[in-house]
Design an enzyme around this catalytic site. Structure first.
Site, short mmCIF file in Angstrom:
data_model
loop_
_atom_site.label_atom_id
_atom_site.label_comp_id
_atom_site.label_asym_id
_atom_site.label_seq_id
_atom_site.Cartn_x
_atom_site.Cartn_y
_atom_site.Cartn_z
N ARG A 69 140.29 163.48 -35.24
CA ARG A 69 140.66 162.00 -34.73
C ARG A 69 141.26 162.88 -33.55
O ARG A 69 142.50 163.44 -33.46
CB ARG A 69 140.64 161.23 -35.26
CG ARG A 69 139.29 161.13 -36.35
CD ARG A 69 139.85 159.81 -37.41
NE ARG A 69 139.28 159.88 -38.85
CZ ARG A 69 137.21 159.27 -38.22
NH1 ARG A 69 137.14 159.30 -37.96
NH2 ARG A 69 136.95 159.71 -39.84
N ILE A 88 144.63 161.05 -31.39
CA ILE A 88 146.31 161.44 -31.77
C ILE A 88 146.50 160.02 -30.65
O ILE A 88 146.59 158.75 -31.26
CB ILE A 88 147.12 162.20 -31.52
CG1 ILE A 88 147.72 161.96 -32.02
CG2 ILE A 88 147.70 162.50 -29.75
CD1 ILE A 88 149.81 162.56 -31.93
N ASN A 100 136.10 165.93 -19.90
CA ASN A 100 136.60 165.96 -18.54
C ASN A 100 136.98 167.46 -18.24
O ASN A 100 137.61 168.19 -18.57
CB ASN A 100 138.94 165.25 -18.90
CG ASN A 100 137.75 163.76 -18.94
OD1 ASN A 100 137.39 163.33 -18.42
ND2 ASN A 100 139.18 163.39 -19.97
N VAL A 137 144.82 168.65 -21.30
CA VAL A 137 145.06 169.67 -22.40
C VAL A 137 143.87 170.34 -22.32
O VAL A 137 142.48 170.67 -21.94
CB VAL A 137 145.07 169.33 -23.99
CG1 VAL A 137 144.60 170.89 -24.95
CG2 VAL A 137 145.74 168.20 -24.99
N HIS A 164 137.71 170.66 -24.71
CA HIS A 164 137.41 169.61 -26.06
C HIS A 164 136.51 168.72 -24.98
O HIS A 164 136.40 167.95 -24.45
CB HIS A 164 138.72 168.79 -26.14
CG HIS A 164 139.32 168.35 -24.61
ND1 HIS A 164 139.80 169.22 -24.20
CD2 HIS A 164 139.55 167.03 -24.58
CE1 HIS A 164 140.85 168.20 -23.52
NE2 HIS A 164 139.93 167.08 -24.01
N HIS A 212 135.14 165.10 -25.41
CA HIS A 212 135.26 163.66 -26.61
C HIS A 212 133.93 162.82 -26.98
O HIS A 212 133.26 162.86 -26.19
CB HIS A 212 136.00 162.62 -25.55
CG HIS A 212 137.24 163.24 -24.60
ND1 HIS A 212 138.23 162.59 -24.64
CD2 HIS A 212 137.50 164.02 -23.93
CE1 HIS A 212 139.18 163.18 -24.50
NE2 HIS A 212 138.79 164.18 -23.64
P1 5GP Z 1 142.11 165.24 -21.57
O1 5GP Z 1 142.92 164.25 -20.98
O2 5GP Z 1 142.19 166.52 -21.42
O3 5GP Z 1 140.52 165.39 -21.82
O4 5GP Z 1 142.33 165.00 -23.25
C1 5GP Z 1 142.88 165.47 -24.51
C2 5GP Z 1 142.77 164.77 -25.23
O5 5GP Z 1 143.18 165.38 -26.93
C3 5GP Z 1 143.51 163.46 -25.08
O6 5GP Z 1 142.70 162.11 -25.95
C4 5GP Z 1 144.81 162.97 -26.11
O7 5GP Z 1 145.04 161.86 -26.99
C5 5GP Z 1 144.46 164.16 -27.49
N1 5GP Z 1 145.93 165.01 -27.68
C6 5GP Z 1 146.55 165.39 -27.36
N2 5GP Z 1 147.20 165.62 -28.09
C7 5GP Z 1 147.28 166.15 -29.24
C8 5GP Z 1 147.33 165.98 -30.76
O8 5GP Z 1 148.32 166.78 -30.66
N3 5GP Z 1 145.62 165.54 -31.37
C9 5GP Z 1 144.96 164.81 -30.89
N4 5GP Z 1 145.06 164.96 -32.24
N5 5GP Z 1 145.03 164.69 -29.91
C10 5GP Z 1 145.53 164.80 -29.61
#
Ligand code: 5GP
Length: 114
Positions: free
Chosen positions: A28, A30, A87, A96, A100, A102
């Site tokens: 899930r 965060i 993304n 990150v 990943h 979503h």
């Molecule tokens: P991005 O913006 O890179 O597509 O999405 C990164 C996602 O990782 C964000 O939705 C953010 O909330 C989630 N995220 C970042 N750090 C952590 C973490 O330590 N644990 C979890 N479960 N989600 C994280």
């Protein structure tokens, strides 16, 4: 370069893990943007979509989609609908740099996204 997601894979930091195979992990988000917001990641380090190697990683990508379908069913959103999002890069808001997917659902999702 390793990210926080490698620490989740290695159980160095906790996460609410909902699905796991030898190659894929899902947990899930965060900071959820919908009632269901799950991140599906490969266990190997691929920074972003443009780094995916086809055909070498085709099966792995298929496993990520398979995971999404299994989790959507687990979360009871397979019939109501859900959204899958990668993304890629700065303009898309990728924070990150560990690939990943979503999985978002559990509410009406508007289009276009922000
Ligand atoms: P991005 O913006 O890179 O597509 O999405 C990164 C996602 O990782 C964000 O939705 C953010 O909330 C989630 N995220 C970042 N750090 C952590 C973490 O330590 N644990 C979890 N479960 N989600 C994280």
């Amino acid at each position: 370069m390793s990210t926080i997601f490698s620490k989740i894979i290695n159980r160095e930091i906790p996460a609410d893990i909902v699905y796991e195979t030898d190659n894929v992990l899902a947990f899930r988000d965060i900071n959820p943007q919908a009632p269901v917001h799950i991140l599906i990641i490969p266990k190997i380090e691929i920074p972003k979509v443009t780094d995916i190697k086809i055909p070498e990683q085709s099966i792995l990508m298929g496993e990520m989609i398979d995971a999404a379908n299994i989790i959507a069913k687990q979360e009871n959103i397979d019939e109501t609908g859900f959204r899958l999002v990668f993304n890629c890069g700065g303009d898309a808001g990728q924070d990150v740099y560990h690939l990943h997917l979503h999985l978002l659902g559990g509410r009406i999702l508007t289009w276009p996204p922000g």
